[in-house]
Design a protein around this motif. Sequence first.
Motif, mmCIF file in Angstrom:
data_model
loop_
_atom_site.group_PDB
_atom_site.id
_atom_site.type_symbol
_atom_site.label_atom_id
_atom_site.label_comp_id
_atom_site.label_asym_id
_atom_site.label_seq_id
_atom_site.Cartn_x
_atom_site.Cartn_y
_atom_site.Cartn_z
ATOM 1 N N ASN A 27 40.973 -57.793 -13.648
ATOM 2 C CA ASN A 27 41.776 -57.173 -12.523
ATOM 3 C C ASN A 27 42.775 -56.721 -12.783
ATOM 4 N N PRO A 28 43.128 -55.677 -12.303
ATOM 5 C CA PRO A 28 44.357 -54.968 -12.398
ATOM 6 C C PRO A 28 45.371 -55.429 -11.119
ATOM 7 N N VAL A 29 46.704 -55.055 -11.299
ATOM 8 C CA VAL A 29 47.658 -55.408 -10.419
ATOM 9 C C VAL A 29 47.884 -54.247 -9.525
ATOM 10 N N TRP A 30 47.565 -53.167 -9.650
ATOM 11 C CA TRP A 30 47.984 -52.080 -9.099
ATOM 12 C C TRP A 30 46.947 -50.562 -9.139
ATOM 13 N N VAL A 31 46.302 -50.432 -8.028
ATOM 14 C CA VAL A 31 45.205 -49.216 -7.937
ATOM 15 C C VAL A 31 46.023 -48.260 -7.154
ATOM 16 N N ASP A 32 46.290 -47.014 -7.889
ATOM 17 C CA ASP A 32 47.122 -46.013 -7.175
ATOM 18 C C ASP A 32 46.087 -44.893 -6.872
ATOM 19 N N LEU A 33 45.854 -44.506 -5.505
ATOM 20 C CA LEU A 33 44.697 -43.376 -5.343
ATOM 21 C C LEU A 33 45.534 -42.148 -4.762
ATOM 22 N N GLU A 34 45.493 -41.251 -5.413
ATOM 23 C CA GLU A 34 46.381 -39.753 -4.913
ATOM 24 C C GLU A 34 45.313 -39.081 -4.484
ATOM 25 N N ASP A 35 45.356 -38.558 -3.063
ATOM 26 C CA ASP A 35 44.502 -37.802 -2.537
ATOM 27 C C ASP A 35 43.244 -38.307 -3.091
ATOM 28 N N PRO A 36 42.474 -39.299 -2.843
ATOM 29 C CA PRO A 36 41.283 -39.601 -3.334
ATOM 30 C C PRO A 36 40.228 -38.879 -2.917
ATOM 31 N N PRO A 38 35.870 -38.841 -1.681
ATOM 32 C CA PRO A 38 35.029 -40.005 -1.079
ATOM 33 C C PRO A 38 34.357 -40.762 -2.319
ATOM 34 N N GLU A 39 34.088 -39.996 -3.430
ATOM 35 C CA GLU A 39 33.381 -40.757 -4.552
ATOM 36 C C GLU A 39 34.243 -41.627 -4.953
ATOM 37 N N GLU A 40 35.509 -41.372 -5.275
ATOM 38 C CA GLU A 40 36.552 -42.391 -5.817
ATOM 39 C C GLU A 40 36.685 -43.536 -4.841
ATOM 40 N N LYS A 41 36.665 -43.355 -3.650
ATOM 41 C CA LYS A 41 36.788 -44.212 -2.509
ATOM 42 C C LYS A 41 35.430 -45.447 -2.709
ATOM 43 N N GLY A 42 34.280 -44.672 -3.009
ATOM 44 C CA GLY A 42 33.092 -45.487 -3.418
ATOM 45 C C GLY A 42 33.429 -46.357 -4.379
ATOM 46 N N TRP A 43 33.918 -45.754 -5.538
ATOM 47 C CA TRP A 43 34.204 -46.600 -6.710
ATOM 48 C C TRP A 43 34.912 -47.959 -6.231
ATOM 49 N N ILE A 44 35.771 -47.651 -5.620
ATOM 50 C CA ILE A 44 36.892 -48.877 -5.363
ATOM 51 C C ILE A 44 35.972 -49.902 -4.300
ATOM 52 N N ALA A 45 35.043 -49.519 -3.467
ATOM 53 C CA ALA A 45 34.236 -50.215 -2.511
ATOM 54 C C ALA A 45 33.302 -51.020 -3.661
ATOM 55 N N LEU A 46 32.752 -50.542 -4.674
ATOM 56 C CA LEU A 46 31.978 -51.107 -5.681
ATOM 57 C C LEU A 46 32.797 -52.187 -6.541
ATOM 58 N N ARG A 47 33.696 -51.690 -6.842
ATOM 59 C CA ARG A 47 34.202 -52.566 -7.959
ATOM 60 C C ARG A 47 35.056 -53.671 -7.417
ATOM 61 N N ASN A 49 35.092 -54.397 -3.651
ATOM 62 C CA ASN A 49 34.464 -54.830 -2.336
ATOM 63 C C ASN A 49 35.555 -54.766 -1.269
ATOM 64 N N LEU A 50 35.862 -53.525 -1.176
ATOM 65 C CA LEU A 50 37.069 -53.002 -0.552
ATOM 66 C C LEU A 50 36.722 -51.540 0.130
ATOM 67 N N VAL A 51 36.520 -51.578 1.391
ATOM 68 C CA VAL A 51 36.334 -50.149 1.969
ATOM 69 C C VAL A 51 37.589 -49.701 2.572
ATOM 70 N N ILE A 52 37.779 -48.537 2.086
ATOM 71 C CA ILE A 52 38.939 -47.883 2.568
ATOM 72 C C ILE A 52 38.571 -46.814 3.696
ATOM 73 N N PRO A 53 39.127 -47.057 4.778
ATOM 74 C CA PRO A 53 38.718 -45.972 5.783
ATOM 75 C C PRO A 53 39.333 -44.485 5.730
ATOM 76 N N GLN A 54 38.425 -43.580 6.217
ATOM 77 C CA GLN A 54 38.546 -42.068 5.819
ATOM 78 C C GLN A 54 39.970 -41.618 6.390
ATOM 79 N N ASP A 55 40.398 -42.314 7.575
ATOM 80 C CA ASP A 55 41.559 -41.740 8.268
ATOM 81 C C ASP A 55 42.690 -42.719 7.963
#
Length: 319
Positions: A27-36, A38-47, A49-55
């Motif tokens: 488990n990391p301590v910090w995950v930084d998403l710069e202009d992610p 949709p595919e990268e957001k999907g990775w976060i959801a899979l790894r 279990n967190l869904v990041i809203p589009q807006d």
Amino acid sequence: MLNVFTLANGRLFQEEIDQLADLPPVNPVWVDLEDPTPEEKGWIALRFNLVIPQDIIDDDLEESARFYEEDGAIHIRSDFLIDDDETPRNVRVAFILHNNVLFSIHKEDLPVFRLLRMRARRIPALIEDAKDVLLKLYDADAEYSADTLEGIYDDLEKVSKRVLQDEVHDQAAAEALAAIARQEDLNGRIRRNVMDTRRAVSFMMRARMLSAEQFEEARQILRDIDSLDSHTAFLFDKINFLMDATVGFININQNKIIKIFSVASVAFLPPTLIASIYGMNFNAMPELNWRWGYPFAVIVMIASAITPFLYFRRKGWLN
């Protein structure tokens, strides 16, 4: 871009992720998403279990939804300052604290984030958990705002030297007004930025999510922000003074021009009167058939124009 930060021996290590398989198993301590994407957001959801809203970082998001807890996760949305030579601006950043991992989502890289990454690599034990990352980001943001305020003061000092000199022509005044307007806009953005940081830190303190040491650090950040507030108020007063002084010099220059036209108008009134009189062509005018009538009228008109000019000059009204 997806950057994952892990802690090892008290130091923060960064890894840029290009595919789902590259996500570290620990488990990391910090995950930084710069202009992610949709595919990268999907990775976060899979790894994670967190869904990041589009807006999630839209500017028109309801203000009441900027600080809240939901499904065991803490959501914070804050504005961070970017002061560059092109366009100073505030950038919205969304933070999600979920399962002791901090997720940050933003559209562009931020100076505050670069500053924290550099410090965390150099200073051991600077960060111990995800909440430390968030607090250190707000601390660095307050420091970045303070440095920017110092830059504003230095720029205003340069403008003061140009404006408060003996002669200020219109071009110099226009350049000074442009510089003052830019510093006023930047100072206002800093004011907004520190106000937003205060709200976010206060929310963290009210949410009872901080340890005793972190709570004290949050109080120190708030004290630093209070000092920045008073400094921005001082700079606003200085900006208003310089703005009024510059506009005043512009008005003085314009009044000088209007004064010249006014003096010229008054000086040419007597010649105009004399010319009007001798242009009537009445038969009973004594000078009508006089041989020296025309030179006499011209000399009288010239004398009547010079006399007011000499009088105004003696009174100092032409200076």
